[in-house]
Design a protein around this motif. Structure first.
Motif, mmCIF file in Angstrom:
data_model
loop_
_atom_site.group_PDB
_atom_site.id
_atom_site.type_symbol
_atom_site.label_atom_id
_atom_site.label_comp_id
_atom_site.label_asym_id
_atom_site.label_seq_id
_atom_site.Cartn_x
_atom_site.Cartn_y
_atom_site.Cartn_z
ATOM 1 N N GLN A 2 10.197 11.532 6.583
ATOM 2 C CA GLN A 2 9.449 11.006 5.719
ATOM 3 C C GLN A 2 9.812 11.426 4.280
ATOM 4 N N VAL B 95 7.952 1.698 7.615
ATOM 5 C CA VAL B 95 7.089 1.774 6.362
ATOM 6 C C VAL B 95 5.964 1.241 6.163
ATOM 7 N N THR B 96 5.258 1.529 5.071
ATOM 8 C CA THR B 96 4.056 0.804 4.842
ATOM 9 C C THR B 96 4.026 -0.017 3.571
ATOM 10 N N HIS C 218 10.232 7.410 9.461
ATOM 11 C CA HIS C 218 8.743 6.767 9.803
ATOM 12 C C HIS C 218 8.068 7.480 8.240
ATOM 13 N N SER C 219 8.050 6.707 7.125
ATOM 14 C CA SER C 219 7.634 6.941 6.117
ATOM 15 C C SER C 219 6.826 5.868 5.373
ATOM 16 N N GLU C 220 6.089 6.478 4.577
ATOM 17 C CA GLU C 220 5.168 5.438 3.948
ATOM 18 C C GLU C 220 5.653 4.438 2.968
ATOM 19 N N MET C 221 6.958 5.159 2.465
ATOM 20 C CA MET C 221 7.881 4.232 1.505
ATOM 21 C C MET C 221 9.254 4.676 1.804
ATOM 22 N N ILE C 222 10.292 3.915 1.279
ATOM 23 C CA ILE C 222 11.825 4.714 1.169
ATOM 24 C C ILE C 222 12.281 4.158 -0.127
ATOM 25 N N VAL D 40 1.155 3.841 10.007
ATOM 26 C CA VAL D 40 2.071 4.559 9.522
ATOM 27 C C VAL D 40 1.612 6.129 9.120
ATOM 28 N N MET E 117 7.140 -3.215 8.602
ATOM 29 C CA MET E 117 6.168 -2.514 7.823
ATOM 30 C C MET E 117 4.947 -2.746 8.726
ATOM 31 N N LEU F 252 6.755 -0.724 -0.166
ATOM 32 C CA LEU F 252 8.351 -0.529 -0.772
ATOM 33 C C LEU F 252 8.177 -0.647 -2.347
#
Length: 438
Positions: free
Chosen positions: A213, A267-268, A236-240, A294, A288, A270
């Motif tokens: 993350q 992700v959740t 496995h990350s809230e964003m990338i 997430v 997503m 972007l």
């Protein structure tokens, strides 16, 4: 009725769409790069038509003109995060901040703690079955759509179709506004020597097959740049950020050893450049999902070899982390930091790690350096991540391990990775604080 007939019957101008907002409504805006700018601009332009309308959102990349003092009788900002364009409204007294863990926002909406009268979103053009993708913001946006009394959508043909739980049928939307404009982009950060050193220290804690993350900015990108010799990493990350694209294309990220959602980048929301938006468009590798999946610590705990990397503004001798306030001023929000810190600590494989990564100092406009490692957090600051939760702290000068350490040993470890200019002063404070030699 055929979906195309529904579409034609509900298509209108932005000015017509926002007439559905009533006095006293709460309007929830889609998150971050998915904010429907055309609808927001029309709402602000028609401010005289509204009284006591609450606008809620998290990160915004927009102008946030509804937070200006001249509109305070018409709009009231009540944010679950604070951004550069909304920060002044809090200082001026007509904006409000609500502390909340990111993963809990959808449940707050479902329970009516955050009621949604109007959801304003931005989506892709409908497919042949009449489904639009919410594109770059799933997080709480999908729940806002489900719970709202009225849904207004900006249909932007430049919104990427991102797979996962992102699809809304035309019949669920009350009014459509057609637009065509690029999504907001984040400038690539400048990565200096300090960030590179931090990146190397972080990389030393990341094993092959780890699930990562990361956020966005110089430190996450510096970390990613140091992972080129790793194998079978997962996300496995809230964003990338764009750096993930490079590592995926290099074969470093393949998700093959992930214990949940194997082979997928999860992700959740972007936020990045067009390079990232193009990468995720119609890409079955990227999924997503809502933030209550997430960012849920229970979900995160199931990720194999979970490593979460976050930043902070200040950390004291005890390991208390301040990430969202500067003294009494609300600077940002809790976001997903605590979600991932606790999820990593709960890892079912016992291999989770959480890292607070930060430069040792911040430079003021006049060139003065301020240490981020301090004896006491600044008066009025809120603790974001508490001392029991903190695991590793990394600066450009090394790694400090916190778990299982006494207060004395925590302080010693932190002072050793502080900027050299501040170490002697911190040692003196240590000896006064603990009545012990450094």
């Amino acid at each position: 009725m055929d979906w195309k007939e529904i579409y034609e019957s509900r298509k209108c101008t932005a000015e017509e769409a926002v007439q559905r907002i009533k006095n006293g409504d709460r309007v929830v805006l889609a998150h971050c790069a998915a904010e429907p700018i055309a609808l927001v601009d029309a709402m602000v332009a028609g401010a005289e038509n509204y009284k006591n309308v609450t606008v809620s959102q998290m990160v915004t990349l927009g102008k946030s003109e509804y937070t200006k003092p001249e509109y305070k009788e018409h709009f009231r900002f009540e944010g679950w995060f604070v951004s550069a364009s909304t920060r002044n409204s809090l200082a001026e007294g007509h904006g409000q901040f609500v502390p909340v863990y990111f993963h809990e926002v959808p449940s707050y909406i479902r329970k009516g703690i955050f009621p949604v009268d109007v959801a304003m979103i931005m989506v892709s053009t409908p497919d042949r079955n009449g489904f639009c993708s919410v594109g770059v913001s799933c997080d709480f946006t999908m729940q806002a759509v489900k719970s709202a009394k009225v849904v207004l959508a900006e249909i932007n043909d430049q919104v990427p179709v991102v797979y996962g739980e992102t699809f809304v049928h035309i019949s669920e939307i009350d009014a459509f506004v057609e637009t065509s404009h690029p999504l907001p982009e984040m400038k690539l950060p400048n990565i200096g020597e300090a960030e590179i050193a931090i990146g190397k220290y972080c990389a030393s804690l990341i094993e092959d097959g780890s699930t990562l993350q990361l956020g966005i900015g110089a430190i996450p990108d510096a970390v990613l740049s140091q992972l080129k010799d790793k194998k079978h990493l997962g996300i496995h990350s809230e964003m990338i950020s764009d750096g993930v694209v490079d590592l995926y294309e290099a074969g470093v990220i393949d998700g093959s050893q992930k214990s949940i959602d194997p082979g997928k980048i999860i992700v959740t929301f972007l936020m990045g450049t067009k390079k990232l938006y193009d990468f995720v468009a119609n890409n079955p590798i990227v999924e997503m999902k809502p933030v209550d999946y997430v960012n849920n610590p229970v979900t995160i705990a199931q990720c194999s070899k979970m490593v979460c990397i976050n930043s902070c503004l200040q950390i004291d001798f005890m390991g208390q982390v301040v990430s969202d306030t500067i003294g009494t001023k609300q600077f940002s929000g809790v976001g997903g930091q605590v979600d991932f810190v606790r999820g990593a600590a709960m890892s079912t494989d016992g291999k989770g790690k959480s890292i607070m990564a930060m430069p040792s100092v911040v430079m003021k406009k006049d060139g003065t350096l301020i240490s981020k490692i301090v004896p006491f957090i600044e008066h009025g600051s809120a603790v974001t991540t508490n001392r029991q939760d903190v695991d590793y702290v990394i600066t450009e000068y090394g790694i400090a391990e916190m778990k299982g350490k006494t207060l004395h040993d925590r302080a010693r470890a932190l002072i050793k990775i502080a900027h050299p200019e501040f170490r002697e002063g911190l040692k003196e404070e240590f000896e006064k604080r603990f009545n012990a030699q450094f």
